[in-house]
Design an enzyme around this catalytic site. Structure first.
Site, short mmCIF file in Angstrom:
data_model
loop_
_atom_site.label_atom_id
_atom_site.label_comp_id
_atom_site.label_asym_id
_atom_site.label_seq_id
_atom_site.Cartn_x
_atom_site.Cartn_y
_atom_site.Cartn_z
N HIS A 175 4.04 9.95 3.62
CA HIS A 175 2.89 10.51 3.65
C HIS A 175 2.40 11.01 4.74
O HIS A 175 2.59 10.22 6.07
CB HIS A 175 1.97 9.48 3.16
N CYS A 269 -4.29 3.60 4.49
CA CYS A 269 -4.14 4.03 3.08
C CYS A 269 -5.00 2.94 2.07
O CYS A 269 -5.03 3.47 0.93
CB CYS A 269 -2.96 4.33 2.45
N1 ARG Z 1 3.04 1.99 -2.96
C1 ARG Z 1 2.27 3.24 -2.67
C2 ARG Z 1 2.87 4.55 -2.93
O1 ARG Z 1 4.06 4.56 -2.98
C3 ARG Z 1 1.86 3.00 -1.35
C4 ARG Z 1 0.71 4.21 -0.90
C5 ARG Z 1 0.37 4.24 0.64
N2 ARG Z 1 -0.51 5.31 0.73
C6 ARG Z 1 -0.50 5.90 1.77
N3 ARG Z 1 -1.65 6.89 2.11
N4 ARG Z 1 0.39 6.06 2.76
O2 ARG Z 1 2.25 5.43 -3.68
#
Ligand code: ARG
Length: 275
Positions: A175, A269
């Site tokens: 991300h 996040c």
């Molecule tokens: N386990 C979540 C996923 O993989 C974690 C999300 C983390 N969010 C972020 N914006 N980095 O979707």
């Protein structure tokens, strides 16, 4: 006026599958510890002058605690406060989206539905505002798709906001919010290894000062901090990061997020700033 920020309590938080390389499931989530860490994050946000709002957690939605991802929150003079619902890659995460859309709808946000079809768009996981709502940085490659970014760009062009597509190449930075963190209008933290060459070249001219994190720092979520009133809420700090923050007049505040890191996320996040 305090900045309002939305979080979701980790009541049902767990690691049940592997959506990203951090989710190996090697050590199970300690639910009590997760609850205490989340509470400490809320306190740190409040201490930095934020007002915390919450959305009710839903059983079976184990990632709902990552409140940055379900919608893209924005503001423009023409439209006012708006959200764009995400189209998440994973089915369990897609089920989180309507709960957030309802939360925002009830509070008067305009809901802008994009016709995303087979593309993907993952909210503030991949979409980050330049401070002051002037521009949107849009990561793609692991979660959000290039097509999703293009659909967002078409919509945002109606209100005169440019969208900058940035291709991501490091699976540990799946991300954009793991490798790009605006510190203020002029300066940003990035981890260069997370971007394609083109993306890096595109990104640089938008900033006066670019501070580069190491791979180690980025993979320990030091680029996934929260900037709030001259503080930087981060899970760890190195001497290197400390020096960068000092240069920018920002004070680090450490909040342990180890339980959430097992799921591939940290402070940034777990919240969405509200305009
Ligand atoms: N386990 C979540 C996923 O993989 C974690 C999300 C983390 N969010 C972020 N914006 N980095 O979707």
């Amino acid at each position: 006026m305090p900045k309002h920020v939305l979080l979701c309590p980790p009541t049902h938080f767990d690691v049940v599958d592997q959506k990203n390389p951090y989710m190996s499931g090697k050590s199970p989530v300690d639910k009590g510890k997760a609850q205490r860490q989340w509470q400490a994050l809320c306190s740190a946000l409040e201490q930095s002058g934020c007002q915390v709002e919450t959305i009710d957690p839903v059983a079976g939605l184990e990632d709902m605690v990552f409140a940055a991802n379900q919608v893209f929150v924005g503001y423009s003079e023409a439209v006012g406060r708006f959200v764009i619902p995400s189209r998440m890659v994973y089915a369990s995460r897609q089920r989180e989206v309507p709960h957030f859309v309802e939360w925002f709808r009830k509070r008067g946000y305009k809901v802008i539905e994009l016709d995303i079809s087979n593309d993907r768009l993952e909210g503030h996981g991949d979409l980050l505002w330049h401070p002051g709502w002037s521009r949107i940085y849009a990561g793609y490659g692991f979660r959000t798709t290039r097509g999703g970014v293009e659909k967002l760009a078409a919509e945002m062009s109606k209100i005169g906001v440019p969208v900058i597509p940035l291709q991501l190449v490091d699976p540990f930075c799946y991300h954009l919010d793991t490798c790009l963190c605006p510190l203020n209008d002029e300066s940003v933290l990035i981890y260069p290894g997370a971007y394609s060459q083109d993306a890096l070249a595109t990104l640089r001219p938008f900033w006066k000062r670019i501070h580069e994190l190491t791979a180690e720092e980025a993979h320990r979520f030091m680029g996934n901090g929260i900037v709030s009133n001259e503080t930087y809420i981060t899970p760890y700090v190195t001497d290197h990061l400390q020096t960068i923050l000092e240069l920018e007049g920002i004070k680090p505040v450490m909040v342990d997020t180890s339980e959430f890191e097992k799921s591939g996320g940290s402070a940034f996040c777990m919240k969405a700033f509200l305009p």
